[in-house]
Scaffold this active site. Structure first.
Site, mmCIF file in Angstrom:
data_model
loop_
_atom_site.group_PDB
_atom_site.id
_atom_site.type_symbol
_atom_site.label_atom_id
_atom_site.label_comp_id
_atom_site.label_asym_id
_atom_site.label_seq_id
_atom_site.Cartn_x
_atom_site.Cartn_y
_atom_site.Cartn_z
ATOM 1 N N HIS A 180 31.188 39.630 40.183
ATOM 2 C CA HIS A 180 31.036 40.244 38.518
ATOM 3 C C HIS A 180 29.500 40.330 38.379
ATOM 4 C CE1 HIS A 180 35.092 39.918 39.805
ATOM 5 N NE2 HIS A 180 35.602 40.583 38.160
ATOM 6 N N ASP B 24 37.866 42.558 48.099
ATOM 7 C CA ASP B 24 37.516 41.648 46.923
ATOM 8 C C ASP B 24 39.068 41.449 46.664
ATOM 9 O OD1 ASP B 24 36.001 40.544 45.346
ATOM 10 O OD2 ASP B 24 36.918 41.998 43.636
ATOM 11 N N SER B 25 38.400 40.055 45.826
ATOM 12 C CA SER B 25 39.967 39.985 44.878
ATOM 13 C C SER B 25 40.216 40.652 43.985
ATOM 14 C CB SER B 25 39.891 38.792 44.331
ATOM 15 O OG SER B 25 38.474 38.777 43.816
ATOM 16 N N CYS C 135 34.394 39.905 48.446
ATOM 17 C CA CYS C 135 33.979 38.505 47.255
ATOM 18 C C CYS C 135 33.485 37.033 48.225
ATOM 19 C CB CYS C 135 35.938 38.280 47.213
ATOM 20 S SG CYS C 135 36.585 36.103 46.257
ATOM 21 N N GLU D 264 35.077 41.928 33.239
ATOM 22 C CA GLU D 264 36.014 43.105 33.643
ATOM 23 C C GLU D 264 36.105 43.182 31.911
ATOM 24 O OE1 GLU D 264 39.426 41.871 35.462
ATOM 25 O OE2 GLU D 264 37.928 41.433 37.585
ATOM 26 N N CYS E 154 28.272 35.625 42.740
ATOM 27 C CA CYS E 154 29.627 36.410 42.245
ATOM 28 C C CYS E 154 29.818 38.207 42.008
ATOM 29 C CB CYS E 154 30.709 35.271 41.157
ATOM 30 S SG CYS E 154 31.616 36.310 40.296
HETATM 31 N N1 DGL Z 1 35.163 38.331 43.366
HETATM 32 C C1 DGL Z 1 34.990 37.111 43.182
HETATM 33 C C2 DGL Z 1 33.951 36.772 43.707
HETATM 34 O O1 DGL Z 1 32.907 36.621 43.866
HETATM 35 C C3 DGL Z 1 35.203 36.761 41.283
HETATM 36 C C4 DGL Z 1 36.738 37.143 40.827
HETATM 37 C C5 DGL Z 1 37.646 36.241 41.398
HETATM 38 O O2 DGL Z 1 37.188 34.520 41.388
HETATM 39 O O3 DGL Z 1 38.716 36.557 42.220
HETATM 40 O O4 DGL Z 1 33.782 35.225 43.650
#
Ligand code: DGL
Length: 271
Positions: A186, A10-11, A73, A152, A184
């Protein structure tokens, strides 16, 4: 016999919500997680940049001999999945298809809402995937970038979270959706606030749960599942110093993160 691990990236910390579901579904499997904490967020970046990052990360994980890759992600799944599948020969599971499949199967009115980052919504990946399954379904989308920093920060059920979700979701609610995809990593943390905002007639689809089911099925059908009597080990890599990942990640994973190492990806891939 030595069994390879499942790779997942993931990012940043968000993909831990997907990892949590994978561990729940497959407790016997080893996992290697990479959070690109030095370059997060992906949601505001161009598809070209996100694809370059995704290639570098996948090269790193493949060099650790994983048997399957989960692109946790949503933004990377939306813009890079096809390029990754063309470049690498291991099975690769993204989060968009599983979420889209679930949404298409639960909607009764045929009106589905999708929320995600700017990058995910701009790509129309969810809308296209849902319409591939059932072209009759109307898909209404909304980018909700502020929900990432709120999750977060741990501001998931206070006044700011409520006002922000209400503002973002008003249009979807008025459009009469009966299903809402949390597109997403989060957003599952804000599930209760989102549910309270849209009301109990709207079913929430968490891509993480459906993705874990797809991972289990993919391993089973290719004979790669580790025996259920085993117990998995979990390793974590981050691209920035681990402190922030540890602090926020424990909340995302709902447990004590251990074995977190910083890694540099620069030498992994040159595009
Ligand atoms: N992990 C990203 C997503 O699911 C969210 C956070 C980001 O913008 O990197 O799209």
């Amino acid at each position: 016999m030595s069994w390879k691990a499942i790779g997942i990236f993931d990012s940043g910390v968000g993909g831990l919500t997907v990892l949590k579901e994978v561990i729940k579904a497959l407790p016997q499997e080893d996992t290697v997680y990479l959070g690109d904490t030095a370059r997060v967020p992906y949601g505001t970046k161009s598809p070209e940049t996100v694809t370059r990052y995704s290639m570098e990360i996948t090269s790193f994980l493949v060099s650790r001999e994983i048997k399957l890759l989960v692109v946790a992600c949503n933004t990377a799944s939306a813009v890079s999945l096809e390029a990754l599948k063309q470049r690498f020969s291991i099975p690769i599971v993204g989060v968009i298809e599983p979420g889209a499949r679930r949404a298409a199967s639960v909607t009764r009115t045929g009106k589905v809402g999708v929320i995600g980052t700017e990058g995910t919504i701009r790509s129309s990946a969810y809308a296209k995937a849902i319409k591939r399954i059932n072209p009759e379904i109307e898909v209404i989308t909304r980018a909700c970038p502020l929900l990432v920093p709120l999750a977060e920060e741990g501001w998931v059920d206070n006044e700011v979270a409520r006002l922000t979700t209400e503002t973002y979701l008003r249009g979807l609610k008025n459009a009469g959706i009966d299903t809402l995809v949390l597109g997403c990593t989060h957003y599952p943390l804000l599930k209760q606030t989102i549910a309270a905002t849209v009301g109990d007639r709207v079913q929430l689809v968490d891509s993480a749960e459906e993705t874990a089911r797809t991972v289990a099925e993919t391993l089973r059908s290719s004979g790669l599942t580790r025996p259920a009597s085993e117990k998995g080990n979990h390793h974590y890599f981050v691209t920035d110093v681990p402190a922030g990942f540890l602090k926020v990640g424990n909340r995302f994973l709902g447990g004590a993160l251990e074995d977190v190492h910083q890694v540099s990806l620069e030498k992994e891939e040159k595009c």
